[in-house]
Each structure stands twice: as structure tokens, then as C-alpha cells.
Design a protein around this motif. Structure first.
Motif, short mmCIF file in Angstrom:
data_model
loop_
_atom_site.label_atom_id
_atom_site.label_comp_id
_atom_site.label_asym_id
_atom_site.label_seq_id
_atom_site.Cartn_x
_atom_site.Cartn_y
_atom_site.Cartn_z
N SER A 1 9.19 -4.98 2.33
CA SER A 1 9.62 -3.55 1.85
C SER A 1 8.39 -2.66 2.58
CB SER A 1 9.43 -3.56 0.30
OG SER A 1 8.02 -3.59 -0.07
N THR A 2 7.41 -3.04 2.63
CA THR A 2 6.07 -2.10 3.20
C THR A 2 6.61 -1.63 4.57
OG1 THR A 2 4.67 -3.94 3.44
CG2 THR A 2 4.58 -2.48 1.47
N ALA A 3 6.90 -2.98 5.40
CA ALA A 3 7.32 -2.52 6.66
C ALA A 3 8.37 -1.60 6.82
CB ALA A 3 7.72 -3.93 7.49
N ILE A 4 9.31 -1.69 5.94
CA ILE A 4 10.50 -0.76 6.13
C ILE A 4 10.13 0.64 5.83
CG2 ILE A 4 12.72 0.01 5.02
CD1 ILE A 4 13.40 -3.16 4.84
N ILE A 5 9.36 0.87 4.66
CA ILE A 5 8.96 1.81 4.43
C ILE A 5 8.16 2.69 5.44
CG2 ILE A 5 7.71 3.36 2.40
CD1 ILE A 5 9.23 1.28 0.44
N ASP A 6 7.11 2.24 5.69
CA ASP A 6 6.24 2.64 6.87
C ASP A 6 7.00 3.08 7.87
OD1 ASP A 6 3.65 3.03 8.29
OD2 ASP A 6 4.15 1.41 9.38
N LEU B 1 -11.28 -3.21 2.21
CA LEU B 1 -10.35 -2.19 2.37
C LEU B 1 -10.84 -0.95 2.72
CD1 LEU B 1 -7.33 -2.08 0.64
CD2 LEU B 1 -8.59 -0.27 -0.51
N CYS B 2 -12.02 -0.40 2.25
CA CYS B 2 -12.47 0.91 2.68
C CYS B 2 -12.64 0.81 4.16
CB CYS B 2 -13.86 1.00 2.17
SG CYS B 2 -13.92 1.00 0.08
N GLU B 3 -13.09 -0.23 4.72
CA GLU B 3 -13.34 -0.13 6.37
C GLU B 3 -11.83 0.05 6.93
OE1 GLU B 3 -15.52 -0.01 8.27
OE2 GLU B 3 -14.49 -0.58 10.16
N ALA B 4 -10.78 -0.68 6.51
CA ALA B 4 -9.52 -0.45 7.06
C ALA B 4 -8.99 0.86 6.73
CB ALA B 4 -8.43 -1.66 6.32
N VAL B 5 -9.06 1.48 5.76
CA VAL B 5 -8.61 2.75 5.35
C VAL B 5 -9.43 3.99 6.46
CG1 VAL B 5 -8.33 4.63 3.90
CG2 VAL B 5 -7.61 2.39 3.23
N ARG B 6 -10.58 3.90 6.57
CA ARG B 6 -11.35 4.42 7.37
C ARG B 6 -10.95 4.23 8.76
NH1 ARG B 6 -16.00 4.68 9.90
NH2 ARG B 6 -16.41 2.46 9.66
N HIS B 7 -11.17 2.97 9.18
CA HIS B 7 -10.68 2.87 10.59
C HIS B 7 -9.34 3.32 10.94
CE1 HIS B 7 -10.02 -0.06 13.92
NE2 HIS B 7 -11.08 0.53 14.32
N ALA B 8 -8.21 3.19 10.02
CA ALA B 8 -6.82 3.51 10.35
C ALA B 8 -6.63 4.85 10.66
CB ALA B 8 -6.15 3.06 9.08
N GLY B 9 -7.52 5.77 9.85
CA GLY B 9 -7.63 7.14 10.46
C GLY B 9 -6.33 8.04 10.10
N HIS B 10 -5.25 7.48 9.33
CA HIS B 10 -3.90 8.03 9.14
C HIS B 10 -3.98 8.76 7.79
CE1 HIS B 10 -1.82 6.61 12.73
NE2 HIS B 10 -2.80 5.49 12.33
N ARG B 11 -3.25 9.79 7.51
CA ARG B 11 -3.32 10.34 6.18
C ARG B 11 -2.64 9.43 5.39
NH1 ARG B 11 -0.08 13.61 2.50
NH2 ARG B 11 1.75 13.71 3.81
N ILE B 12 -1.50 8.58 5.47
CA ILE B 12 -1.09 7.73 4.68
C ILE B 12 -1.17 6.31 5.12
CG2 ILE B 12 1.25 7.40 3.65
CD1 ILE B 12 2.13 10.15 4.25
N CYS B 13 -1.60 5.50 3.94
CA CYS B 13 -1.57 4.06 4.28
C CYS B 13 -0.62 3.54 3.36
CB CYS B 13 -2.96 3.52 3.93
SG CYS B 13 -4.04 4.09 5.16
N ILE B 14 0.15 2.56 3.84
CA ILE B 14 1.34 1.94 3.07
C ILE B 14 0.58 0.37 2.63
CG2 ILE B 14 3.73 0.71 2.91
CD1 ILE B 14 3.50 4.02 3.22
N ALA B 15 0.63 0.02 1.42
CA ALA B 15 0.12 -1.19 1.10
C ALA B 15 1.09 -2.09 0.26
CB ALA B 15 -1.26 -0.90 0.40
N GLN B 16 1.10 -3.35 0.49
CA GLN B 16 1.76 -4.14 -0.38
C GLN B 16 1.08 -4.36 -1.92
OE1 GLN B 16 0.31 -5.86 2.28
NE2 GLN B 16 1.83 -4.99 3.80
#
Ligand code: ASP
Ligand code: MG
Length: 409
Positions: free
Chosen positions: A115-120, A159-174
Motif C-alpha cells: 500500500s505504501t509503495a502505491i501511495i508514494d 527514524l529521526c535520522e531517516a526523516v532528516r536525511h530524506a529531506g522531502h516534505r512528505i514521508c510515507i511510512a507503513q
């Protein structure tokens, strides 16, 4: 930073996913983590695949699996996404046919990964600045398959590291899934996505967490069972815990603690009407809920034990009983004792039979299946009288303004 959670019902069809995108667009530039469950009834369907595989019925397993793939393919096609968006197509092999719980988590977690792959992919196709997080790597748990315990410190760091590193406005998580240090997938218990959203809110010190649902907010009764329900606009954290523990399906019982610890408000809002106020659960809610609340917890088993001899020692029997209950992972919904008996009501899970067998070695045992527990908070004598009439009640308990009736249906 806000956390949004969408359950299976809200993303069960293309319109639901388009509506998710619409709700996200209303946030304008605010950073978001969006927690998503498996689409529609996919988790149940994956459970059927697993059951067939465990029974060595490859034909039935393939049939169920192909239905799941076809369902997701149809959604992809309506959203204009290519078939490669689907991360899994081949029927997976069982991880370990002697370990149901381990195999369950490896297989059933595919619902959320899909589901998350599709929504992203859909959000990116619509121009959103979105990326996909892999919670099997970021939510570190122990190896208690199907009811995994989260390592809070490690997960918060990852998680904090991944969100910061991703640098996108929206993160989709399972929602619902995590992983062990050895890279095996785990799940947090059915309906666990709310808990995931709360944990992420806690880790990221979010401003709020919002659960989008197919109801207007938290109601005083299940609208499928009761005609005149009312919306509860505000609740204190512990009221919300009581409601979900009693069986209100609106939020998972583990959801509140991570939010209360950091005083993060939780909104429950209707995904069909995103600007409606819904319900707000927070520390400064005005006071107790001022309408009677009706909560059903279905599929209960009432177990009553008595010692085999007459040397009844309450504490000792309680100890033995709860040790067995805990080891078999039964979830207790009610406890009552008399001079020589102890009764507990538990959810009817697949572990109940083993527990009963073990209990019968130590105690004389009675049990009744197929019961429902009705909890009425804020009850009055009139309400109790009305709700008890014409019902076969096996056990009732009243404390101040709460009544609990175990009903045979
Ligand atoms: N998909 C999982 C379930 O149906 C988790 C969730 O929906 O919260 O139980
Ligand atoms: Mg669900």
C-alpha cells in the motif's frame, strides 16, 4: 511536523487514495509523515494465504494471492500507475512452516509494504514532494512475532535520522510493521497502525497526530449498532485509553501513552469531510465525557477456574492463572473473583485452546465461548435496567458509573 494516519478502509479504492492526496494538499507546506495500513481487507486476505500455505494447499494459497494482486493491479490502473509499482508479484514461500507467528509476520507485512509503495508513487505522480520510509528497518522490535515490542530508543534514533536525511516534505511510512536487528519483519498486533503513528509522533516531537477515519470522530456508540449516536468533541487521554481498552474500535489501546508522554494532541477526523472538527484527545480537555458511552468487545471467552482441592488461596491461584494467560498471550478484558472461583474474560484468539488445556491440568475449569462484553461508561440505573432486559447475562460488574455486562448472544 504533523503525523497523519490512514487506515485500510480510507485507502481501499482509487477514490480513497485520491482523497488522501486531497487531504494532504490542504496542509500546504507543512512537513508530514503519513502512516498507511494495508488497503481494504488485504490483511485478512493475507491471513488466508498463510492459512492455506500452512495447510500445504498451494492451489488455494495461489488463488487467494492472485486475488490480492488483481485487486492492487486494478487500483494501479485506475490511478494511471505502471504495473511495476507493485513491489511483490510472486507468491512467497513460507518462512518456517513450524513457526506460524514468524511466518505470519514475513507474509502479512506485505500488505503495508504494497500500500505504501502505491501511495508514494501516486503522490509523486501528482507532483507531491514525497518519499517512502521502510519501517522494517526503522522501527526496531524484538522477535515477539505478531505482538512485537518496540525498542523505543533505537527506533527514535533511526527514524529521526531517516526523516532528516530524506529531506522531502512528505514521508510515507507503513503502519503495523517493524523489524528485528536480524532483518526479519515483525508486526505489532492487528490494527497496530495507530500505534505506529503515535510512536512516530513521539519520536519526531510532532505538533499533532491525526487519524483519518470513516466516522465523524469519536462517537458515544458504534453507529452500526446504535441509532442516535453523538460526537464526543474532546476527551482526556485516560478517557481515550478506557474507551479503547473496553473495545471501542476507534483507536488501538497502545496509541495514547506515547502521545500523552509528550502531550501531543490526537485528532480523530472524518476523511470524507476533512475540514470538520472531529474529536480531539489532549491533556487540557475540559472534563469527563458527559454522555453515556456504549462499547462492545465481541468474541469473548469467559473462563472460570476453581482449585481441584479445597485449599483455595486466592493470591496463589491468581498467580498461576495469570502466568498461564500471559504465556499464551491472551488479552484479558474483565476479572472477577468469588470465595472459591476466579473468572476472567479474554479475547477469543487462536491461543485460547492451548491455554485452556494447560489450565485444566491445574484447576477445575468452566468456560463459555461466543460472548460479548458491553461496557457502559456514565451509566444510570435506568440505562442499566434497559440494557439488561431480555439479555442473557453471564456476569455483570458495576463500579460507580461504569457497568460491564458479559452477554451471551
Ligand atoms: N493492516 C493491519 C490490520 O488490518 C494493521 C492496521 O490496519 O492497523 O490489522
Ligand atoms: Mg486495518
Amino acid at each position: 511536523m504533523k503525523i497523519y494516519k490512514f487506515g485500510g478502509a480510507s485507502v481501499r479504492n482509487p477514490e480513497g487514495i485520491q482523497n488522501l492526496a486531497h487531504i494532504i494538499s490542504l496542509c500546504e507546506t507543512e512537513p508530514l509523515v503519513v502512516v498507511v495500513s494495508a488497503m481494504g481487507k488485504t490483511t485478512n486476505a493475507l491471513e488466508r494465504v498463510l492459512a492455506a500455505l500452512m495447510a500445504h494447499d498451494r492451489v488455494e494459497a495461489a488463488r487467494e494471492w492472485n486475488d490480492i494482486i488483481a485487486y492492487h493491479d486494478a487500483i494501479l490502473a485506475s490511478l494511471g500507475l505502471p504495473p511495476e509499482t507493485l513491489p511483490y508479484r510472486a507468491l512467497p514461500a513460507l518462512q518456517d512452516e513450524h513457526n506460524y507467528d514468524l511466518s505470519y509476520d514475513q507474509l502479512v507485512s506485505l500488505g503495508e509494504l504494497t500500500s505504501t509503495a502505491i501511495i508514494d508513487a501516486y503522490l509523486r505522480s501528482q507532483g507531491f514532494d514525497s518519499c517512502l520510509l521502510d519501517m522494517t528497518r526503522l522501527l526496531r522490535t524484538d522477535a515477539t512475532y505478531r505482538d512485537a515490542n518496540v525498542d523505543l530508543d533505537t527506533s527514535a534514533g533511526l527514524l529521526c535520522e531517516a526523516v532528516r536525511h530524506a529531506g522531502h516534505r512528505i514521508c510515507i511510512a507503513q503502519g503495523f510493521i517493524g523489524g528485528t536487528v536480524d532483518g526479519l519483519r515483525t508486526t505489532l498486533g492487528r490494527e497496530g497502525s495507530d500505534y505506529t503513528a503515535a510512536l512516530i509522533g513521539n519520536f519526531l516531537n510532532a505538533d499533532s497526530v491525526t487519524i483519518w477515519k470513516d466516522v465523524p470522530g469519536i462517537l458515544n456508540a458504534d453507529p452500526r449498532l446504535v441509532k442516535d449516536t453523538v460526537l464526543i468533541p474532546e476527551l482526556r487521554y485516560h478517557d481515550a485509553v478506557e474507551l479503547s481498552y473496553s473495545g471501542a474500535q476507534i483507536i488501538h489501546p497502545k496509541t495514547i501513552r506515547p502521545l500523552e508522554n509528550k502531550r501531543i494532541p490526537l485528532y480523530v477526523k472524518p476523511f470524507g469531510d476533512p475540514t470538520a472538527a472531529g474529536s480531539k484527545i489532549h491533556a487540557d480537555a475540559a472534563g469527563p465525557i458527559n454522555v453515556p458511552v456504549y462499547i462492545w468487545r465481541k468474541n469473548q471467552v469467559l473462563i472460570t477456574i476453581r482449585p481441584k482441592d479445597f485449599s483455595f488461596v486466592l493470591e496463589q491461584s491468581l498467580n498461576q492463572l495469570f502466568e498461564i494467560i500471559h504465556r499464551h498471550r491472551l488479552k484479558v478484558s474483565l476479572i472477577q473473583s468469588s470465595a472459591v472461583t476466579i473468572s476472567v474474560s479474554v479475547d477469543h484468539t487462536r491461543y485460547v485452546d492451548d491455554a485452556l488445556r494447560e489450565l485444566s491440568q491445574q484447576f477445575r475449569l468452566n468456560y463459555n465461548e461466543g460472548l460479548s462484553l458491553l461496557t457502559i461508561r456514565g451509566t444510570t440505573p435506568e440505562i442499566l435496567h434497559r440494557e439488561s432486559a431480555n439479555r442473557q447475562i453471564l456476569l455483570s460488574q458495576t463500579t460507580r458509573r461504569t457497568a460491564r455486562l458479559l452477554i451471551s448472544e
